[in-house]
Design an enzyme around this catalytic site. Structure first.
Site, short mmCIF file in Angstrom:
data_model
loop_
_atom_site.label_atom_id
_atom_site.label_comp_id
_atom_site.label_asym_id
_atom_site.label_seq_id
_atom_site.Cartn_x
_atom_site.Cartn_y
_atom_site.Cartn_z
N LYS A 64 -15.48 15.04 17.53
CA LYS A 64 -16.53 15.05 16.52
C LYS A 64 -16.91 16.50 16.23
CE LYS A 64 -19.02 11.37 16.15
NZ LYS A 64 -20.16 10.44 16.26
N GLU A 83 -27.54 2.00 16.10
CA GLU A 83 -27.39 3.28 16.80
C GLU A 83 -28.75 3.90 17.08
OE1 GLU A 83 -24.94 6.28 14.83
OE2 GLU A 83 -23.53 4.72 14.19
#
Ligand SMILES: *[C@@H]1O[C@H](CO)[C@@H](O)[C@H](O)[C@H]1NC(C)=O
Ligand SMILES: *[C@@H]1O[C@H](CO)[C@@H](O)[C@H](O)[C@H]1NC(C)=O
Length: 344
Positions: free
Chosen positions: A321, A266
């Site tokens: 999120k 990531e």
């Protein structure tokens, strides 16, 4: 504009311009860039459309965060796309008990897809080392490694870790793991060395920059300068990503782990959520420059020859999120699948 050139970067630009005209027909070589495909949104397009987006971009590596059935089903028949899947954090404790438990997980979650999905990596847990459940990672990795070996499958078994493992990260040569990381991560790194499998790392210069925007230069955080900002012995650093990456390399060396490959699972920059630190322009510059950095094949100052491979985070903005920057790491808008910014 020549949309038939080789790079993912240019394809992004082309897709940004041409998304309204389908079938642009990119036929290109694989790159070392992948995309994370998160599912924490209630407005995401169906997986089959997402796969069409990946195909149009010629993205050849995707990371998903669990073994969600409808997503893996959608990848069936697309064997040229490598898929990295996770063993979910909440499953680790139960799986650490025995290889039999892990085998049952494998038979349920992986085996049904092996014939027509190109599963390249299984990451055992996401950012659980160092932490309360960090010690469950190694036994599950060992079991899974035995299982794929005994079936002669070309699936790599590793785990994804955050840079919170570093106690020291500056300058890079001072890179050092925290005590709990040393306890939980070092045995994992030694095991990975035996199988020559990369450790998977999440690297976010954004968070370091956002914690201290007064003292850290933005250009250095987003690969936007050629000036050496950090001189570390003979090694000169022009960007923060390389500093963090190499601090991890140094920390591994101090544990006696040399030459273990790292894959960046990531990295990214949010396009909103934190005022003028998170604009579409800045996110575009960071992500574009990251892709350029990877495609240059130059690696980092400490590992100049090995190149970098990495996954951008993430395909879509995810509205389930936590509010703020966390919802705004996406390259694409989930509702119309249009790019949130041009990659230039
Ligand atoms: C599976 O994905 C990997 C990674 O992108 C790629 O190198 C490999 O060629 C793919 N396998 C097939 C059968 O296309
Ligand atoms: C954000 O705004 C502050 C206050 O105006 C300014 O000092 C700072 O340089 C800006 N940062 C960026 C990255 O534009």
């Amino acid at each position: 504009m020549d949309c038939h050139r080789k790079t993912f970067l240019l394809k992004f630009l082309c897709v940004a311009f041409l998304l309204n005209y389908s079938n642009v027909g990119f036929v290109d070589a694989a790159t070392n860039i992948g995309l994370n495909y998160g599912l924490l949104g209630d407005n995401l397009p169906p997986p089959s459309e997402v796969i069409n987006l990946y195909k149009s971009l010629s993205v050849t590596n995707i990371r998903i965060f669990d073994t969600t059935t409808d997503v893996l089903n959608a990848f069936r028949g697309n064997r040229n796309i490598g898929v990295m899947v996770d063993v979910k954090n909440q499953d680790l404790e139960a799986l650490s008990v025995s290889e039999e438990a892990v085998n049952t997980w494998f038979v349920t979650n992986i085996e049904p897809y092996l014939a027509d999905v190109n599963i390249t990596f299984i990451a055992v847990g996401n950012e659980v080392i160092p932490g309360e459940i960090g010690s469950y990672v190694l036994p599950v990795m060992k079991s899974l490694t035995n299982i794929v070996k005994s079936r002669s499958l070309p699936i790599l078994i590793s785990t994804t870790v955050a840079m919170t493992n570093l106690g020291q990260s500056y300058p890079p040569s001072a890179g050092d793991f925290m005590p709990q990381a040393r306890e939980q991560l070092t045995p994992v790194l030694k095991f990975l060395s035996q199988t020559n499998t990369p450790i998977l790392v999440n690297i976010y210069p954004y968070f370091a920059y956002a914690a201290d925007p007064i003292n850290i230069q933005l250009d250095y955080a987003i690969f936007n300068t050629n000036k050496v900002v950090v001189q570390d012995g003979p090694l000169g650093y022009t960007n923060m990503f390389d500093v963090i990456f190499d601090a991890f390399v140094w920390a591994m060396e101090k544990e006696g782990v040399k030459d273990l490959p790292m894959v960046v699972t990531e990295t990214g920059w949010p396009s909103a959520g934190n005022g003028n630190l998170t604009t579409p322009d800045i996110a575009s510059i960071y992500n574009t420059n990251f892709v350029k950095h990877v495609e240059s094949g130059k690696g980092t100052p400490k590992r100049p020859k090995s190149g970098i491979s990495g996954f951008l985070f993430a395909t879509f903005n995810e509205n389930q999120k936590p509010a703020g920057t966390e919802q705004n790491f996406g390259l694409y808008n989930p509702t119309d699948m249009k790019p949130i910014y041009k990659m230039f």
